[in-house]
Design a protein around this motif. Structure first.
Motif, PDB file in Angstrom:
ATOM      1  N   LYS A 150      34.072  40.730  36.372  1.00 30.81           N
ATOM      2  CA  LYS A 150      33.920  41.316  37.940  1.00 30.81           C
ATOM      3  C   LYS A 150      32.492  40.592  38.902  1.00 30.81           C
ATOM      4  CE  LYS A 150      36.200  45.446  39.065  1.00 30.81           C
ATOM      5  NZ  LYS A 150      36.031  46.398  39.258  1.00 30.81           N
ATOM      6  N   LYS A 167      35.469  44.168  50.129  1.00 35.06           N
ATOM      7  CA  LYS A 167      36.673  44.132  51.169  1.00 35.06           C
ATOM      8  C   LYS A 167      36.553  45.416  50.926  1.00 35.06           C
ATOM      9  CE  LYS A 167      40.572  42.577  53.706  1.00 35.06           C
ATOM     10  NZ  LYS A 167      41.900  41.760  53.238  1.00 35.06           N
ATOM     11  N   GLY A 170      39.150  47.067  53.570  1.00 34.53           N
ATOM     12  CA  GLY A 170      40.647  47.345  53.803  1.00 34.53           C
ATOM     13  C   GLY A 170      41.361  46.833  51.765  1.00 34.53           C
ATOM     14  N   LYS A 171      42.826  46.717  52.454  1.00 39.10           N
ATOM     15  CA  LYS A 171      43.837  46.389  51.701  1.00 39.10           C
ATOM     16  C   LYS A 171      43.207  44.578  50.703  1.00 39.10           C
ATOM     17  CE  LYS A 171      47.814  46.884  50.148  1.00 39.10           C
ATOM     18  NZ  LYS A 171      48.037  46.447  49.424  1.00 39.10           N
ATOM     19  N   LEU A 172      43.499  44.407  50.649  1.00 43.13           N
ATOM     20  CA  LEU A 172      43.259  43.050  49.718  1.00 43.13           C
ATOM     21  C   LEU A 172      44.417  42.068  49.666  1.00 43.13           C
ATOM     22  CD1 LEU A 172      41.244  43.104  46.112  1.00 43.13           C
ATOM     23  CD2 LEU A 172      40.500  43.414  48.067  1.00 43.13           C
ATOM     24  N   MET A 209      40.775  38.657  42.439  1.00 40.88           N
ATOM     25  CA  MET A 209      40.348  39.960  41.683  1.00 40.88           C
ATOM     26  C   MET A 209      41.063  40.026  41.188  1.00 40.88           C
ATOM     27  SD  MET A 209      38.651  42.474  42.837  1.00 40.88           S
ATOM     28  CE  MET A 209      37.771  43.442  41.645  1.00 40.88           C
ATOM     29  N   HIS A 235      43.887  45.640  32.264  1.00 40.75           N
ATOM     30  CA  HIS A 235      44.985  45.737  33.489  1.00 40.75           C
ATOM     31  C   HIS A 235      46.589  45.840  32.395  1.00 40.75           C
ATOM     32  CE1 HIS A 235      42.789  46.683  36.533  1.00 40.75           C
ATOM     33  NE2 HIS A 235      41.436  46.214  36.483  1.00 40.75           N
ATOM     34  N   TYR A 262      48.320  42.473  34.413  1.00 43.88           N
ATOM     35  CA  TYR A 262      47.703  41.453  34.422  1.00 43.88           C
ATOM     36  C   TYR A 262      46.971  41.620  33.193  1.00 43.88           C
ATOM     37  CZ  TYR A 262      44.662  43.370  37.569  1.00 43.88           C
ATOM     38  OH  TYR A 262      43.736  44.284  38.352  1.00 43.88           O
ATOM     39  N   ARG A 311      36.153  54.295  46.346  1.00 43.74           N
ATOM     40  CA  ARG A 311      35.238  53.164  46.421  1.00 43.74           C
ATOM     41  C   ARG A 311      35.478  53.067  47.927  1.00 43.74           C
ATOM     42  NH1 ARG A 311      35.303  53.697  42.082  1.00 43.74           N
ATOM     43  NH2 ARG A 311      36.483  52.236  39.675  1.00 43.74           N
ATOM     44  N   TYR A 345      37.368  50.678  49.323  1.00 43.32           N
ATOM     45  CA  TYR A 345      38.731  50.527  49.930  1.00 43.32           C
ATOM     46  C   TYR A 345      39.233  51.587  49.514  1.00 43.32           C
ATOM     47  CZ  TYR A 345      40.287  50.479  44.945  1.00 43.32           C
ATOM     48  OH  TYR A 345      40.653  50.163  43.371  1.00 43.32           O
ATOM     49  N   LYS A 346      38.809  53.108  49.371  1.00 43.76           N
ATOM     50  CA  LYS A 346      40.031  54.374  49.141  1.00 43.76           C
ATOM     51  C   LYS A 346      39.070  55.732  48.959  1.00 43.76           C
ATOM     52  CE  LYS A 346      41.087  55.642  45.126  1.00 43.76           C
ATOM     53  NZ  LYS A 346      40.200  55.904  44.167  1.00 43.76           N
TER      54      LYS A 346
HETATM   55  P1  C2E Z   1      39.216  49.339  40.220  1.00 45.19           P
HETATM   56  O1  C2E Z   1      38.277  50.485  42.167  1.00 45.19           O
HETATM   57  O2  C2E Z   1      38.041  50.195  39.390  1.00 45.19           O
HETATM   58  O3  C2E Z   1      39.820  50.085  39.912  1.00 45.19           O
HETATM   59  C1  C2E Z   1      41.085  50.376  38.709  1.00 45.19           C
HETATM   60  C2  C2E Z   1      42.586  50.188  38.704  1.00 45.19           C
HETATM   61  O4  C2E Z   1      42.705  52.045  38.924  1.00 45.19           O
HETATM   62  C3  C2E Z   1      43.425  49.688  39.452  1.00 45.19           C
HETATM   63  O5  C2E Z   1      43.523  48.431  38.827  1.00 45.19           O
HETATM   64  C4  C2E Z   1      44.528  50.875  39.657  1.00 45.19           C
HETATM   65  O6  C2E Z   1      45.428  50.236  38.753  1.00 45.19           O
HETATM   66  C5  C2E Z   1      43.976  51.906  39.891  1.00 45.19           C
HETATM   67  N1  C2E Z   1      43.696  52.481  41.162  1.00 45.19           N
HETATM   68  C6  C2E Z   1      42.169  51.779  41.798  1.00 45.19           C
HETATM   69  N2  C2E Z   1      42.908  52.456  42.970  1.00 45.19           N
HETATM   70  C7  C2E Z   1      44.195  53.250  43.528  1.00 45.19           C
HETATM   71  C8  C2E Z   1      44.654  53.806  44.209  1.00 45.19           C
HETATM   72  O7  C2E Z   1      43.937  53.964  45.411  1.00 45.19           O
HETATM   73  N3  C2E Z   1      46.259  54.196  43.912  1.00 45.19           N
HETATM   74  C9  C2E Z   1      46.698  53.706  43.114  1.00 45.19           C
HETATM   75  N4  C2E Z   1      47.722  53.708  42.753  1.00 45.19           N
HETATM   76  N5  C2E Z   1      45.990  52.764  41.882  1.00 45.19           N
HETATM   77  C10 C2E Z   1      44.815  52.712  42.356  1.00 45.19           C
HETATM   78  P2  C2E Z   1      44.131  47.443  40.421  1.00 45.19           P
HETATM   79  O8  C2E Z   1      45.064  47.749  41.323  1.00 45.19           O
HETATM   80  O9  C2E Z   1      44.918  46.330  39.126  1.00 45.19           O
HETATM   81  O10 C2E Z   1      42.928  46.751  40.869  1.00 45.19           O
HETATM   82  C11 C2E Z   1      41.944  45.971  40.510  1.00 45.19           C
HETATM   83  C12 C2E Z   1      40.357  46.031  41.095  1.00 45.19           C
HETATM   84  O11 C2E Z   1      40.597  45.328  42.433  1.00 45.19           O
HETATM   85  C13 C2E Z   1      39.976  47.604  41.351  1.00 45.19           C
HETATM   86  O12 C2E Z   1      39.194  47.767  40.569  1.00 45.19           O
HETATM   87  C14 C2E Z   1      38.756  46.634  42.445  1.00 45.19           C
HETATM   88  O13 C2E Z   1      38.320  46.771  42.277  1.00 45.19           O
HETATM   89  C15 C2E Z   1      40.240  45.819  43.153  1.00 45.19           C
HETATM   90  N6  C2E Z   1      40.775  46.503  43.807  1.00 45.19           N
HETATM   91  C16 C2E Z   1      42.264  47.464  43.973  1.00 45.19           C
HETATM   92  N7  C2E Z   1      42.544  46.732  45.258  1.00 45.19           N
HETATM   93  C17 C2E Z   1      41.668  47.129  46.407  1.00 45.19           C
HETATM   94  C18 C2E Z   1      42.119  46.464  47.519  1.00 45.19           C
HETATM   95  O14 C2E Z   1      42.922  47.888  48.284  1.00 45.19           O
HETATM   96  N8  C2E Z   1      40.451  46.869  48.851  1.00 45.19           N
HETATM   97  C19 C2E Z   1      39.990  46.357  47.441  1.00 45.19           C
HETATM   98  N9  C2E Z   1      38.192  46.025  48.064  1.00 45.19           N
HETATM   99  N10 C2E Z   1      39.761  45.491  46.086  1.00 45.19           N
HETATM  100  C20 C2E Z   1      40.410  46.383  45.364  1.00 45.19           C
END
Ligand code: C2E
Ligand code: SIN
Ligand code: SIN
Ligand code: SIN
Ligand code: FE
Ligand code: FE
Length: 396
Positions: free
Chosen positions: A250, A260, A262-264, A272, A302, A310, A339, A341-342
């Protein structure tokens, strides 16, 4: 008369016969010689000493020159115990380079103050009755003091330690000396590596506003799950040191994406996702065992059991066991944390996701172990909570 007897009669033992003594020495020195983990060398040494002198308890203290402290591993505890050198009997014995014998802690005059502040105080808190104490400093080949053996309560009829017992502990120390020194060296190197690893991991995480405790929690979760799966402690240790680096890639993701709120978009998520390959490329060329493991974790955390992860879309056991374990540890922690984003999820909701994703995102067997280990994982979560980290930060 005292109500409680110090040793009840059926617990009384005899000193070892020479045959038993040989057996104890033989068994423990074999164990110690094969052990590179310092904590476990200390535990084996303590067990060996306790059996050799027929003591109720035995502790091996090591001298940390730099901090001027004695430290030991607490049996079955998570952390180590440290005392300033000069405090306690152990500290006195090491500072003076002389053994200490106490036949009855309650009538000893010479060490009255130390005892009042140490053993006797502890007795009041625990209800234990300390009687005999023996502290024997031991030295390395250069004659420098390395630490000491401390034995408490002799379980034979005499109830006191003898000069013979001192010789036995000195013997135990000399048999362990070489393994101990090499384990200390390994420990020192690994402590340095760990520091570098956490620092690197935190670089990756701090940019995405995730705290340093995220990487520590993921490390502990991965370790506990690995042990629950029956993986050896040595290998679990490697994973524990490697898993904090899972998101090191990262560092190369632009802030506009990483932070960001919000949602990507699809395109942003593609960028990412490249953190897995970037991390792998950063680490893959090292020959260091731990960094090799870290490269695998960075690459594969992942991937999904069903092949829809991926970057490679690996399926099932083609995903390295380190990748499969870290995947669960990482998502468990990500869901339980805020986070950008959540918001953090409730535990129930998290557990439901793991049930749904059992055999989909995650290796079903590892989900089962995760569920078994949950109480311990939650303890870790409390211990390394982000609130705690903020406290720590203030003290810098
Ligand atoms: P991370 O925040 O460390 O999240 C790691 C993994 O936790 C995510 O891998 C996903 O499998 C799970 N996870 C985290 N939050 C959620 C959630 O709200 N719902 C569900 N179902 N699973 C969740 P993923 O999806 O491959 O994302 C990898 C990284 O990408 C995340 O690491 C984060 O840094 C970023 N990312 C993913 N989605 C978003 C987003 O909507 N907005 C932003 N700004 N970053 C995102
Ligand atoms: C000490 O005084 O060094 C500790 C004695 C003990 O609590 O066993
Ligand atoms: C430690 O301070 O925990 C380790 C000391 C050493 O290995 O020398
Ligand atoms: C990787 O492709 O992530 C590392 C290959 C391996 O050793 O499993
Ligand atoms: Fe990641
Ligand atoms: Fe992460």
């Amino acid at each position: 008369m005292h109500e409680e007897q110090f040793i009840d009669m059926d617990r009384r033992k005899d000193d070892l016969t020479s045959e038993q003594m040989l057996k104890v020495i033989f068994n423990y020195t074999a164990k110690i010689a094969n052990e590179r983990n310092l904590d476990r060398v200390l535990m084996h040494m303590a067990d060996m000493g306790r059996e050799m002198v027929v003591a109720d308890r035995c502790t091996v203290w090591l001298l940390d020159q730099q901090k001027q402290e004695l430290w030991t591993k607490v049996a079955h505890g998570v952390s180590e115990l440290r005392i300033p050198i000069g405090a306690g009997l152990a500290g006195h014995a090491v500072a003076a380079g002389e053994p200490i014998f106490i036949d009855d802690a309650y009538s000893n005059e010479e060490h009255k103050e130390v005892l009042a502040d140490g053993a006797l105080k502890t007795d009041r808190q625990t209800g234990y009755r300390t009687k005999a104490l023996m502290v024997i400093p031991f030295r390395n080949n250069d004659g420098d003091i390395m630490g000491c053996y401390q034995a408490v309560n002799k379980l034979t009829e005499e109830e006191v330690f003898s000069a013979k017992d001192m010789e036995y502990l000195a013997l135990a120390a000399s048999y362990s000396g070489k393994s101990l020194e090499s384990a200390m060296l390994t420990n020192e190197i690994e402590a340095t590596q760990k520091e570098i690893i956490f620092t690197m991991g935190e670089i990756g995480e701090s940019r995405s506003k995730e705290t340093g405790n995220h990487v520590k929690r993921v490390a502990e979760y991965s370790y506990l799950i690995a042990l629950g799966l029956g993986i050896s402690r040595d290998e679990a240790d490697v994973l524990k040191m490697a898993s904090p680096m899972h998101d090191i890639g990262k560092v190369a993701i632009p802030d506009t994406v990483l932070k960001k709120p919000g949602k990507l978009t699809d395109e942003e998520f593609k960028i990412m996702q490249s953190h897995t390959e970037i991390g792998y490329n950063l680490l893959k060329n090292s020959n260091r065992h731990i960094l090799k493991a870290a490269a695998i974790v960075a690459h594969q955390h992942h991937e999904k059991w069903n092949g829809r992860g991926y970057p490679q879309g690996l399926v099932g056991e083609d995903i390295h066991i380190y990748g499969r374990i870290t995947a669960i540890a990482d998502v468990f922690d990500a869901l339980g944390s805020d986070r950008v984003y959540k918001k953090a999820w409730e535990l129930d909701r998290i557990l439901n996701l793991f049930k749904e994703e059992r055999g989909q995102h995650f290796d079903p067997q590892i989900v089962d172990v995760f569920m078994e280990q949950l109480p311990r994982l939650l303890e870790v979560r409390d211990q390394y909570s982000d609130a705690m980290l903020e406290e720590e930060d203030k003290s810098y």
